[in-house]
Design a protein around this motif. Structure first.
Motif: not given
Length: 304
Positions: A168-190
């Motif tokens: 983010x504009x030289x600021x590095x951020x870490x996310x956890x993204x949880x999806x369905x098994x096929x990675x077609x739908x996001x369940x939660x992004x933190x």
């Protein structure tokens, strides 16, 4: 992936129609990871000359979203109702909405959102200026990890846990993204916070299918997160470097713990860290309180 430069600055107050009300949209930031909550604040200023009641009809406020590369974005659902509220003359009310569940933000790109308010009785329509933002894809840091999750009805589904790095504009951020098994739908992004790019995050899945993450946030501290299989954040802790470096350890029973460093209290702790410090005792004085009462939004001045 790095972000492109910001395309638009935050907008100011917008004089619209006959000047009975003014609308302004704002966001805390202008870049988002795909699937992340996109919260927009709508400020409504009343210049009608008297009290104004809004929100009696569920469709009094609408949003329209466009993607620069492909036009109008499909709506998935209607917004939650704001409920009825009243504004006195020359006062401002603020409403906040999460756009992510209601629009198909399926692809990265540059987007614009506008708000449209309809006055009761007269039916007059007021439209805000557009607010621009960008949706990007992060860089995956861990191999695919698929976990089985048991739903309340007893069925078992697959969930994929993905650690992603975003600049983010030289600021590095870490996310956890949880999806369905096929990675077609996001369940939660933190958003897990800052990430020191030269020190990759460490992660472990325990015998209960819980997801543990430890990552360095700056030169002196590491942050620890524990997620349940359904994506619920159960623990968040901050560890300071000492003679030893904080790291994740797994014992023979499959239990995971942070070893090394020293735990330090942080406002973001989940649950809050209990300390042995004595409670603070406040002594009464006759001096007037300072900054004891929150200040209301200043009354906006309409443009001539």
């Amino acid at each position: 992936m790095k972000f492109a430069p910001v395309l638009f600055a935050a907008i100011g107050w917008v004089q619209v129609a006959l000047g009975q009300i003014e609308l302004r949209l704002s966001m805390d930031r202008e870049h988002f990871l795909a699937g992340e909550d996109i919260e927009v604040a709508v400020k409504v200023a009343n210049f009608s000359g008297g009290p104004l009641t809004l929100g009696e009809r569920p469709d009094w406020l609408k949003f329209s979203v466009e993607r620069a590369e492909s036009g109008v974005v499909n709506k998935r659902s209607e917004l939650e109702e704001s409920g009825s509220f009243s504004l006195e003359h020359a006062t401002v009310g603020t409403l906040r909405f999460n756009l992510t569940p209601h629009f198909a933000f399926d692809r990265p790109g540059n987007y614009r959102v506008t708000a449209q308010a309809t006055l009761p009785n007269s039916g007059e329509v007021f439209i805000s200026d557009a607010k621009s933002f960008e949706i990007v894809r992060g860089v995956q840091l861990n191999p695919d990890r698929v976990l089985g999750v048991t739903l309340p009805d007893g069925t078992t589904v697959r969930r994929k846990f993905i650690l992603q790095q975003v600049n983010f504009l030289r600021k590095v951020q870490l996310y956890l993204r949880i999806t369905d098994g096929e990675e077609t739908s996001n369940i939660k992004v933190t958003n897990l916070g800052n990430l020191v790019s030269f020190d990759p995050p460490k992660w472990v899945v325990d015998r209960q299918n819980r997801f543990h993450v430890l990552h360095r946030v700056d030169a002196a501290n590491s942050s620890y997160h524990l997620f349940l299989p359904d994506g619920t954040l159960e623990r968040r802790e901050l560890y300071r470097f000492t003679a030893s470096t904080p790291e994740l350890r797994v014992n023979e029973a499959g239990e995971v713990a942070v070893v090394g460093g020293i735990r330090r209290p942080s406002p973001g702790d989940i649950p809050p860290l209990k300390t042995n410090r004595p409670p603070v005792t406040l002594t009464s004085t006759n001096a007037p309180a300072t900054n004891a009462v929150p200040q209301a939004d200043p009354k906006p001045e309409p443009r001539p």
